[in-house]
Design a protein around this motif. Structure first.
Motif, PDB file in Angstrom:
ATOM      1  N   GLY A 292       0.722  -1.198   0.132  1.00 56.18           N
ATOM      2  CA  GLY A 292      -0.069   0.018  -0.049  1.00 56.18           C
ATOM      3  C   GLY A 292       0.813   1.268   0.048  1.00 56.18           C
ATOM      4  O   GLY A 292       0.277   2.503  -0.163  1.00 56.18           O
ATOM      5  N   THR A 293       2.242   1.272   0.073  1.00 59.96           N
ATOM      6  CA  THR A 293       3.112   2.390   0.172  1.00 59.96           C
ATOM      7  C   THR A 293       3.009   2.834  -1.130  1.00 59.96           C
ATOM      8  O   THR A 293       3.305   2.167  -2.243  1.00 59.96           O
ATOM      9  CB  THR A 293       4.461   1.897   0.347  1.00 59.96           C
ATOM     10  N   SER A 294       2.498   4.147  -1.412  1.00 63.36           N
ATOM     11  CA  SER A 294       2.765   4.724  -2.563  1.00 63.36           C
ATOM     12  C   SER A 294       4.013   5.554  -2.781  1.00 63.36           C
ATOM     13  O   SER A 294       4.950   5.555  -3.939  1.00 63.36           O
ATOM     14  CB  SER A 294       1.765   5.611  -2.990  1.00 63.36           C
ATOM     15  N   THR A 295       4.340   6.131  -1.777  1.00 57.65           N
ATOM     16  CA  THR A 295       5.654   6.977  -1.611  1.00 57.65           C
ATOM     17  C   THR A 295       6.238   7.167  -0.379  1.00 57.65           C
ATOM     18  O   THR A 295       5.603   7.459   0.555  1.00 57.65           O
ATOM     19  CB  THR A 295       5.407   8.622  -2.008  1.00 57.65           C
ATOM     20  N   ASN A 296       7.292   6.440  -0.244  1.00 55.95           N
ATOM     21  CA  ASN A 296       8.053   6.717   1.199  1.00 55.95           C
ATOM     22  C   ASN A 296       9.053   7.639   1.073  1.00 55.95           C
ATOM     23  O   ASN A 296       9.862   7.821  -0.071  1.00 55.95           O
ATOM     24  CB  ASN A 296       9.010   5.317   1.307  1.00 55.95           C
ATOM     25  N   SER A 297       8.820   8.735   1.912  1.00 58.96           N
ATOM     26  CA  SER A 297       9.493  10.139   1.720  1.00 58.96           C
ATOM     27  C   SER A 297      11.123  10.036   2.102  1.00 58.96           C
ATOM     28  O   SER A 297      11.650  10.945   2.093  1.00 58.96           O
ATOM     29  CB  SER A 297       8.679  11.338   2.572  1.00 58.96           C
ATOM     30  N   ARG A 298      11.637   8.796   2.450  1.00 62.52           N
ATOM     31  CA  ARG A 298      12.959   8.304   2.935  1.00 62.52           C
ATOM     32  C   ARG A 298      13.520   9.599   3.620  1.00 62.52           C
ATOM     33  O   ARG A 298      14.593  10.005   3.214  1.00 62.52           O
ATOM     34  CB  ARG A 298      13.812   8.423   1.561  1.00 62.52           C
ATOM     35  N   HIS A 299      12.802   9.903   4.846  1.00 63.51           N
ATOM     36  CA  HIS A 299      13.417  10.550   5.814  1.00 63.51           C
ATOM     37  C   HIS A 299      14.941  10.124   6.426  1.00 63.51           C
ATOM     38  O   HIS A 299      15.811  10.809   6.653  1.00 63.51           O
ATOM     39  CB  HIS A 299      12.392  11.115   6.834  1.00 63.51           C
ATOM     40  N   LEU A 300      14.637   8.615   6.851  1.00 62.92           N
ATOM     41  CA  LEU A 300      15.974   7.992   7.403  1.00 62.92           C
ATOM     42  C   LEU A 300      15.862   6.692   6.265  1.00 62.92           C
ATOM     43  O   LEU A 300      14.928   6.648   5.794  1.00 62.92           O
ATOM     44  CB  LEU A 300      15.715   7.499   8.561  1.00 62.92           C
ATOM     45  N   LEU A 301      17.013   6.182   6.097  1.00 65.82           N
ATOM     46  CA  LEU A 301      17.193   4.860   5.267  1.00 65.82           C
ATOM     47  C   LEU A 301      17.335   3.787   6.328  1.00 65.82           C
ATOM     48  O   LEU A 301      18.491   3.981   7.248  1.00 65.82           O
ATOM     49  CB  LEU A 301      18.155   4.712   4.532  1.00 65.82           C
ATOM     50  N   MET A 302      16.528   2.818   6.819  1.00 72.12           N
ATOM     51  CA  MET A 302      16.672   1.900   7.852  1.00 72.12           C
ATOM     52  C   MET A 302      17.574   0.742   7.364  1.00 72.12           C
ATOM     53  O   MET A 302      16.717   0.070   6.518  1.00 72.12           O
ATOM     54  CB  MET A 302      15.387   1.601   8.583  1.00 72.12           C
ATOM     55  N   LEU A 303      18.514   0.393   7.761  1.00 75.26           N
ATOM     56  CA  LEU A 303      19.395  -0.975   7.435  1.00 75.26           C
ATOM     57  C   LEU A 303      19.002  -1.961   8.417  1.00 75.26           C
ATOM     58  O   LEU A 303      19.238  -1.653   9.792  1.00 75.26           O
ATOM     59  CB  LEU A 303      20.864  -0.576   7.210  1.00 75.26           C
TER      60      LEU A 303
END
Ligand SMILES: *Cc1c(COP(=O)(O)O)cnc(C)c1O
Length: 399
Positions: A292-303
């Motif tokens: 259901g994610t259309s846009t992840n705004s990528r505030h952080l990138l979780m590894l």
């Protein structure tokens, strides 16, 4: 093999990462100076705060916007305007910032800390369900790291139980779920413009909602209990001065025009890191987005390191730092925060404990260094996680 930078080898990256915030644009400078010169520094006489509220709400698919001093107060005021009060319970996730809990405490209400799902690190209907009681009044999904929480199921559960849903979108400016912007999916959504956030004026907050009454109550609470358009010394309700300044609005209004481009820029880097780590086939991957994610705004990138391994986190963080790719160890489980001891109810949170032991964050400016930045991230992660010392249990065998 080349020695790691922590052992005196050449670091993977020597170039600095882009600064955060980015340098002010000509549009921001011009607007800030026009406020300075006008003398209308406050929202009681200026008009930029209102313009920001309207434009930001429109961008996020909501009819109303209320600007205020910060994201913590935005949560407090949104909850209050949704009817949460003393003695009520609010369900919040265990893998989040402490403000989610302390905003609830400001109301005299009780935070009930529920676990997140193991894969995406979000509240879900399944993790919220055991946290509900007869006193539950609201649920607070957090769009963590820019990844929208699975709002369909959460909103359905809230509707079934008659609960308000306050979306904490402090990390998710411009994110979208099933084609709709975050903030417009629940009763109200809150944003932060604190210095580390994807749009910032140093500090600031904003509430968006489609609910006319909620918007009016929120505005009044931030404006000493006045009614919009009402008499200056008429205070029908209890409120405070929680206003944003016009100088902050002047920094934020022009930013709204570039937020989508910046999200796309970070998304491209995130994808490249994701592909690079997948191609390596090592024990680290990017935390995936829920359906259901259309846009992840990528505030952080979780590894995330494989759960099958006991990681030597302190060494990994130091080694990545030496490689020129600093990472953050992220949140401790909220239920373990000393300030909340006795003030919140914490359910068992095994998924959060696992995340706290395996997840590392890259910060937003590191996602704004283009393809070379992405390549440096992948290279440094491969070097460090490929070293035996990354594992505290030497018997675990990985490739
Ligand atoms: C930053 C943040 C807040 C608080 O916002 P402030 O503007 O710093 O008060 C709340 N929730 C989350 C998830 C945040 O990241």
């Amino acid at each position: 093999m080349m020695p790691l930078a922590i052992d005196g080898g050449a670091p993977t990256r020597r170039l600095p990462w882009p600064a955060w915030p980015p340098p002010a644009t000509p549009e921001q400078r011009a607007l800030v100076m026009s406020v300075v010169d006008s003398g209308h520094w406050g929202a009681t006489s200026g008009s930029l705060c209102e313009r920001l509220a309207t434009a930001f709400a429109a961008r996020h698919g909501a009819r109303h916007g209320v600007v205020l001093a910060n994201g913590t107060l935005a949560l407090f005021i949104a909850l209050r305007a949704a009817g949460v009060g003393a003695g009520d319970e609010v369900v919040i996730p265990s893998y989040t910032f402490v403000a989610c809990a302390t905003a609830v405490l400001l109301l005299g209400a009780r935070p009930v800390i529920a676990d997140v799902d193991d894969e995406h690190l979000h509240l879900t209907a399944a993790t919220v369900e055991p946290a509900l009681s007869g006193r539950t009044r609201a649920v607070m999904p957090v769009h963590l790291a820019g990844s929208p929480a699975p709002m369909n199921d959460l909103a359905a559960l809230a509707a079934e139980r008659g609960l308000a849903t306050i979306e904490d979108a402090a990390q998710a400016h411009g994110a979208a779920y099933r084609g709709r912007p975050v903030g417009s999916l629940g009763s109200a959504g809150t944003f932060s413009f604190q210095a580390s956030k994807a749009m910032t004026a140093g500090e600031g907050g904003l509430i968006v909602t489609d609910d006319d009454d909620l918007a009016a109550r929120a505005w009044s609470a931030c404006n000493v209990g006045r009614a919009r358009g009402g008499a200056w010394y008429h205070h029908a309700d209890v409120g405070w001065n929680l206003r944003m300044t016009e100088l902050q609005a002047a920094l934020l209004l022009p930013w709204l025009d570039r937020v989508d481009d910046e999200v796309a820029e970070r998304e491209a880097v995130a994808r490249k890191v994701e592909r690079g780590l997948a191609a390596w086939g090592g024990p680290v991957r990017v935390v995936p987005d829920p359906r259901g994610t259309s846009t992840n705004s990528r505030h952080l990138l979780m590894l995330r390191g494989s759960a099958a391994v006991r990681w030597n986190r302190d060494w990994i963080i130091a080694a990545l730092d030496a490689e020129g790719v600093p990472v953050d160890s992220g949140y401790p489980p909220l239920g373990s925060v000393p300030a909340l001891d006795g003030r919140a109810t914490a359910l068992p949170a095994p998924a959060t404990e696992a995340a706290a032991a395996t997840v590392l964050w890259l910060r937003q400016p590191q996602l704004m260094a283009g393809p070379e930045g992405a390549a440096d991230i992948v290279q440094a992660v491969r070097r460090v996680f490929g070293d035996r010392r990354a594992r505290s249990d030497p018997r675990t065998v990985i490739r």
